[in-house]
Design an enzyme around this catalytic site. Sequence first.
Site, PDB file in Angstrom:
ATOM      1  N   GLU A  94       0.819  -1.204   0.000  1.00 37.48           N
ATOM      2  CA  GLU A  94       0.000   0.000   0.000  1.00 37.48           C
ATOM      3  C   GLU A  94       0.856   1.258   0.000  1.00 37.48           C
ATOM      4  O   GLU A  94       1.863   1.344   0.693  1.00 37.48           O
ATOM      5  CB  GLU A  94      -0.862   0.038   1.270  1.00 37.48           C
ATOM      6  CG  GLU A  94      -1.878  -1.064   1.325  1.00 37.48           C
ATOM      7  CD  GLU A  94      -2.809  -0.914   2.518  1.00 37.48           C
ATOM      8  OE1 GLU A  94      -3.513  -1.881   2.826  1.00 37.48           O
ATOM      9  OE2 GLU A  94      -2.828   0.163   3.137  1.00 37.48           O
ATOM     10  N   CYS A 131       2.932   8.342   1.639  1.00 37.07           N
ATOM     11  CA  CYS A 131       3.223   7.408   2.716  1.00 37.07           C
ATOM     12  C   CYS A 131       3.669   6.099   2.074  1.00 37.07           C
ATOM     13  O   CYS A 131       2.916   5.461   1.341  1.00 37.07           O
ATOM     14  CB  CYS A 131       1.969   7.209   3.579  1.00 37.07           C
ATOM     15  SG  CYS A 131       2.227   6.057   4.933  1.00 37.07           S
ATOM     16  N   CYS A 157       4.322  -7.149   8.117  1.00 37.39           N
ATOM     17  CA  CYS A 157       5.104  -6.621   9.236  1.00 37.39           C
ATOM     18  C   CYS A 157       5.089  -7.637  10.367  1.00 37.39           C
ATOM     19  O   CYS A 157       4.081  -8.293  10.601  1.00 37.39           O
ATOM     20  CB  CYS A 157       4.507  -5.301   9.729  1.00 37.39           C
ATOM     21  SG  CYS A 157       5.475  -4.502  11.033  1.00 37.39           S
ATOM     22  N   CYS A 160       2.034  -5.080  16.586  1.00 39.50           N
ATOM     23  CA  CYS A 160       1.344  -4.106  17.444  1.00 39.50           C
ATOM     24  C   CYS A 160      -0.143  -4.468  17.522  1.00 39.50           C
ATOM     25  O   CYS A 160      -0.765  -4.791  16.510  1.00 39.50           O
ATOM     26  CB  CYS A 160       1.517  -2.690  16.914  1.00 39.50           C
ATOM     27  SG  CYS A 160       3.239  -2.170  16.909  1.00 39.50           S
ATOM     28  N   CYS A 199      -2.836  -2.652  15.126  1.00 43.52           N
ATOM     29  CA  CYS A 199      -2.482  -2.335  13.735  1.00 43.52           C
ATOM     30  C   CYS A 199      -2.918  -3.421  12.755  1.00 43.52           C
ATOM     31  O   CYS A 199      -2.755  -4.607  13.014  1.00 43.52           O
ATOM     32  CB  CYS A 199      -0.984  -2.129  13.651  1.00 43.52           C
ATOM     33  SG  CYS A 199      -0.397  -1.756  11.999  1.00 43.52           S
ATOM     34  N   CYS A 203      -3.895   1.918   8.152  1.00 43.24           N
ATOM     35  CA  CYS A 203      -2.682   1.203   7.804  1.00 43.24           C
ATOM     36  C   CYS A 203      -2.969  -0.263   7.522  1.00 43.24           C
ATOM     37  O   CYS A 203      -3.440  -0.982   8.398  1.00 43.24           O
ATOM     38  CB  CYS A 203      -1.712   1.312   8.965  1.00 43.24           C
ATOM     39  SG  CYS A 203      -1.786   2.917   9.766  1.00 43.24           S
TER      40      CYS A 203
HETATM   41  N1  SAH Z   1       6.571   0.427  11.948  1.00 43.00           N
HETATM   42  C1  SAH Z   1       6.660   1.850  11.948  1.00 43.00           C
HETATM   43  C2  SAH Z   1       6.009   2.516  10.755  1.00 43.00           C
HETATM   44  C3  SAH Z   1       4.685   2.000  10.284  1.00 43.00           C
HETATM   45  S1  SAH Z   1       3.254   2.316  11.302  1.00 43.00           S
HETATM   46  C4  SAH Z   1       6.122   2.418  13.242  1.00 43.00           C
HETATM   47  O1  SAH Z   1       5.671   1.653  14.071  1.00 43.00           O
HETATM   48  O2  SAH Z   1       6.220   3.615  13.448  1.00 43.00           O
HETATM   49  C5  SAH Z   1       2.976   4.035  11.167  1.00 43.00           C
HETATM   50  C6  SAH Z   1       2.173   4.629  12.319  1.00 43.00           C
HETATM   51  O3  SAH Z   1       0.776   4.267  12.205  1.00 43.00           O
HETATM   52  C7  SAH Z   1       2.620   4.137  13.656  1.00 43.00           C
HETATM   53  O4  SAH Z   1       2.653   5.188  14.587  1.00 43.00           O
HETATM   54  C8  SAH Z   1       1.531   3.135  13.988  1.00 43.00           C
HETATM   55  O5  SAH Z   1       1.497   2.878  15.352  1.00 43.00           O
HETATM   56  C9  SAH Z   1       0.305   3.832  13.453  1.00 43.00           C
HETATM   57  N2  SAH Z   1      -0.899   2.982  13.323  1.00 43.00           N
HETATM   58  C10 SAH Z   1      -0.956   1.662  13.117  1.00 43.00           C
HETATM   59  N3  SAH Z   1      -2.226   1.223  13.074  1.00 43.00           N
HETATM   60  C11 SAH Z   1      -3.005   2.307  13.261  1.00 43.00           C
HETATM   61  C12 SAH Z   1      -4.417   2.511  13.330  1.00 43.00           C
HETATM   62  N4  SAH Z   1      -5.278   1.510  13.176  1.00 43.00           N
HETATM   63  N5  SAH Z   1      -4.859   3.775  13.532  1.00 43.00           N
HETATM   64  C13 SAH Z   1      -3.996   4.798  13.666  1.00 43.00           C
HETATM   65  N6  SAH Z   1      -2.664   4.670  13.598  1.00 43.00           N
HETATM   66  C14 SAH Z   1      -2.164   3.437  13.412  1.00 43.00           C
END
Ligand code: SAH
Length: 344
Positions: free
Chosen positions: A90, A103, A110, A114, A117, A334
């Site tokens: 994406e 972006c 990944c 988390c 996510c 994301c």
């Molecule tokens: N792995 C890296 C970059 C990718 S995630 C990182 O963790 O920073 C980019 C950002 O989007 C991160 O801050 C992540 O925590 C956030 N993110 C992931 N899922 C999300 C969601 N459902 N809503 C809002 N932000 C989200």
Amino acid sequence: MPSLLSFTREELRDFLKNQGRPAYLGDQLCDWVYKKGVYDYAPMTNLSKAVREELPSLLPLSLPKVFRRQDAKDGTIKLLLEMEDGSKVETVLMRYDYGNAVCVSSEVGCSMGCAFCASGLLKKERGLTAAEMVGQVLSVQKILSETKERVSHVVIMGTGEPFDNYEEVMHFIRIINDPKCLEIGARHITVSTCGLIPQIERFGKEGLQVNLAISLHAATQEKRARLMPVAGFYPLDKLMPALKNYIEESGRRLTVEYILLKDVNDSLEDAKALADLLRGMLCYVNLIPFNPVCEKSFERSPQIRVRAFKDALLKRGINATVRKEFGTDIDAACGQLRAKENKK
Ligand code: SAH
């Protein structure tokens, strides 16, 4: 053979020289691809026909295939791009008043896991190459060229953990930053990490003006570990000194990302803990409204809580803004589009 998109101008000149071609061909190719937006050798009319015919096998040039495209009412465009091996990633265009930001995804899937996510719903298959990341930016540039606009900012915040693919991400940054290539200013590039300490240390020593964002999301080790498994390997009491050290070494302001999850990390207590944690650091907090993911049980903080959280930080002298949301009418969270496509 390496893709044309995997070189800075200098590297391209060297590569061509080593192949017994004139180095200036590298300048001509950079000009065609990055300045004129031509992603195919045939129309490059200042090159001889013979050269144009041999180039595709010497130096393949192609953009990823646009597998899906979603346009939101606010101008956000989400692309699901297909790489040569069939992997789908994406890429999103977000329109700010100050410019057009892309972006970029850094990995296919990944493995950071988390809890909130959608990207992690699909485990990491591999890291993306620098050329594949350049291909993502050019795919958006190609769309913007139709209206004579340009990509001005790049955030490496798509699927994947950029510091888990460090070398390729750094190489990608050098290519897009090259004045003879895309010429995106270092200050207009942001790398976001979930907190891999060795790479944060390394990044601080690169001497780049590129921005670093840390996905913090909680102000205590206990809470953070529940949301982000990476905190088990790199706990907060080690992460914070590494971040302070990074700020000192780079002289750059750090961006702290904090997703607000209802009843999880959005209380005034949480805001106070965050302010205490960040006190004295050259940083600002980007509060992120949670983008609901149907596979996850988290809920978004109500607006009034978001407001109160932000005010609590400001009152304690911590700079904070609420992240603007884009493309709420499309699968802009994301990893959502990719996860959905995979399910089919
Ligand atoms: N792995 C890296 C970059 C990718 S995630 C990182 O963790 O920073 C980019 C950002 O989007 C991160 O801050 C992540 O925590 C956030 N993110 C992931 N899922 C999300 C969601 N459902 N809503 C809002 N932000 C989200």
